[in-house]
Design a protein around this motif. Structure first.
Motif, PDB file in Angstrom:
ATOM      1  N   VAL A  88       0.865  -1.179   0.000  1.00  0.00           N
ATOM      2  CA  VAL A  88       0.000   0.000   0.000  1.00  0.00           C
ATOM      3  C   VAL A  88       0.902   1.229   0.000  1.00  0.00           C
ATOM      4  N   GLU A  89       0.675   2.122  -0.959  1.00  0.00           N
ATOM      5  CA  GLU A  89       1.544   3.291  -1.087  1.00  0.00           C
ATOM      6  C   GLU A  89       0.722   4.555  -1.286  1.00  0.00           C
ATOM      7  N   ASN A  90       1.130   5.595  -0.601  1.00  0.00           N
ATOM      8  CA  ASN A  90       0.527   6.920  -0.766  1.00  0.00           C
ATOM      9  C   ASN A  90       1.633   7.871  -1.192  1.00  0.00           C
ATOM     10  N   ALA A  91       1.627   8.263  -2.453  1.00  0.00           N
ATOM     11  CA  ALA A  91       2.698   9.117  -2.982  1.00  0.00           C
ATOM     12  C   ALA A  91       2.223   9.742  -4.290  1.00  0.00           C
ATOM     13  N   GLY A  92       2.745  10.935  -4.565  1.00  0.00           N
ATOM     14  CA  GLY A  92       2.420  11.595  -5.826  1.00  0.00           C
ATOM     15  C   GLY A  92       0.953  11.896  -6.005  1.00  0.00           C
ATOM     16  N   GLY A  93       0.250  12.075  -4.899  1.00  0.00           N
ATOM     17  CA  GLY A  93      -1.166  12.389  -4.989  1.00  0.00           C
ATOM     18  C   GLY A  93      -2.060  11.193  -5.248  1.00  0.00           C
ATOM     19  N   LYS A  94      -1.507   9.974  -5.181  1.00  0.00           N
ATOM     20  CA  LYS A  94      -2.298   8.773  -5.419  1.00  0.00           C
ATOM     21  C   LYS A  94      -2.130   7.787  -4.265  1.00  0.00           C
ATOM     22  N   PHE A  95      -3.217   7.115  -3.946  1.00  0.00           N
ATOM     23  CA  PHE A  95      -3.252   6.103  -2.901  1.00  0.00           C
ATOM     24  C   PHE A  95      -3.428   4.763  -3.610  1.00  0.00           C
ATOM     25  N   LEU A  96      -2.375   3.955  -3.653  1.00  0.00           N
ATOM     26  CA  LEU A  96      -2.337   2.797  -4.535  1.00  0.00           C
ATOM     27  C   LEU A  96      -2.160   1.482  -3.783  1.00  0.00           C
ATOM     28  N   LEU A  97      -2.740   0.434  -4.365  1.00  0.00           N
ATOM     29  CA  LEU A  97      -2.607  -0.928  -3.870  1.00  0.00           C
ATOM     30  C   LEU A  97      -1.935  -1.773  -4.950  1.00  0.00           C
ATOM     31  N   TYR A  98      -0.792  -2.353  -4.599  1.00  0.00           N
ATOM     32  CA  TYR A  98      -0.058  -3.223  -5.507  1.00  0.00           C
ATOM     33  C   TYR A  98      -0.179  -4.665  -5.044  1.00  0.00           C
ATOM     34  N   THR A  99      -0.602  -5.563  -5.946  1.00  0.00           N
ATOM     35  CA  THR A  99      -0.628  -6.995  -5.668  1.00  0.00           C
ATOM     36  C   THR A  99      -0.078  -7.722  -6.891  1.00  0.00           C
ATOM     37  N   ASP A 100       0.055  -9.042  -6.801  1.00  0.00           N
ATOM     38  CA  ASP A 100       0.524  -9.819  -7.949  1.00  0.00           C
ATOM     39  C   ASP A 100      -0.429  -9.706  -9.131  1.00  0.00           C
TER      40      ASP A 100
END
Length: 327
Positions: A246-258
């Motif tokens: 889970v990342e919050n950066a560059g104005g976006k809140f993102l979920l990375y999975t396979d």
């Protein structure tokens, strides 16, 4: 109607005034600042009382709650006086300049029964609130590691440059880095051990990076304001779980999975008021924390988020970070 008195009408006081003007059932009835033009700019209307000193507001204003948005080195003085006036008090972060002052505030709160909330706003910021839910629910498995980063240009907007004087503000370590330290402590508790590194040249405490070691994961927290004025402010986090990032950066809140990457969408309240300048694109966290504070005061319920005791504990840990490695 909940009547609010605001002491300090600078950068953060302006943020808070704008929020109060957007909260239903709340009226900003009194403001105080030694710079009268600042107080006049925040006055909500002809009926707003304007004071040249916060002590006069405390002594004379008809208010239900008081909000202290003064420089850190003044927090304890005005907070201790305000606790004799009202039963609900909001004080900007960091709670105080010294641990001893925070302990005096805790003692006064117990003596008077005053409920005190501290402006550790990250606990109320939408993305950080959502991250806490994810961590608590173990949505993506066990935590592996986490990184919190808060970087800023030099804060030259403070009254008489008080922020740049570490004897008045504590420097970036105490004024800026404490946001993420307080949040990390609220999520994970105190670490088993930690290592902290600071800048050794230039402005005192303008850079700090701390690694916090827990039983089976690590957390790093970096903060600085020792950057040129054109450098953009950024507050980010990256949290690695067994099954996702889970990342919050560059104005976006993102979920990375396979399976890929997707944006986590959070519905945010749109505010009517506007604040010029500053380094925050919206007032969401400030609004959320003050809504909570005002609701608690209106219902005469105890403050149990971003409490005085929480903030004092975070300050005490931060002081150990600052002292780490010093002889």
């Amino acid at each position: 109607m909940l009547k609010v008195g605001l002491i300090g009408c600078g950068f953060m006081g302006t943020m808070h005034a704008n929020c109060y003007k957007n909260i239903e059932g709340v009226e900003l009835v009194a403001v105080a600042d030694i710079r009268r033009e600042k107080a006049e700019a925040l006055a909500a209307g002809e009926g707003t009382q304007i004071f040249g000193d916060g002590m006069d507001l405390i002594a004379q204003a008809d208010v239900d709650v008081i909000d202290v948005c003064l420089p850190t080195f003044l927090h304890a003085k005005y907070a201790l006086a305000a606790m004799d006036k009202v039963k609900y008090l909001f004080v900007e972060k960091p709670v105080t300049l010294t641990v001893e002052e925070s302990e005096a505030m805790i003692a006064k709160s117990k003596e008077t029964g005053c409920q005190v909330q501290i402006g550790q706003v990250i606990r109320f910021w939408d993305e950080y609130v959502e991250l806490k839910k994810i961590v608590d629910a173990k949505t993506y498995g066990k935590l592996i590691n986490a990184n919190f980063r808060r970087i800023s240009p030099r804060p030259d907007w403070g009254w008489q440059d008080w922020l740049l004087d570490a004897t008045l503000s504590g420097g970036a370590a105490q004024d800026l880095h404490i946001h993420d330290i307080d949040y990390a402590l609220s999520l994970f508790g105190e670490p088993e051990n930690f290592y902290s590194a600071k800048n050794v040249l230039g402005e005192k405490n303008s850079y700090i990076n701390t690694l916090m070691k827990y039983d089976d994961f690590v957390v790093t927290v970096e903060g600085t304001w020792g950057l040129p004025g054109i450098y953009p402010f950024a507050a980010t986090f990256r949290v690695v779980f067994e099954d996702a990032v889970v990342e919050n950066a560059g104005g976006k809140f993102l979920l990375y999975t396979d399976a890929g990457v997707e944006e986590i969408v959070i519905e945010k309240k749109q505010l009517a008021g506007q604040v010029e300048g500053g380094n925050i694109s919206d007032l969401g966290g400030y609004y959320n924390e003050l809504v909570y504070f005002c609701e608690r005061a209106a219902k005469q319920e105890p403050i149990d988020k971003a409490t005085l005791v929480d903030a004092a504990a975070s300050l005490k840990f931060l002081m150990k970070e600052i002292a780490f490695g010093e002889k």
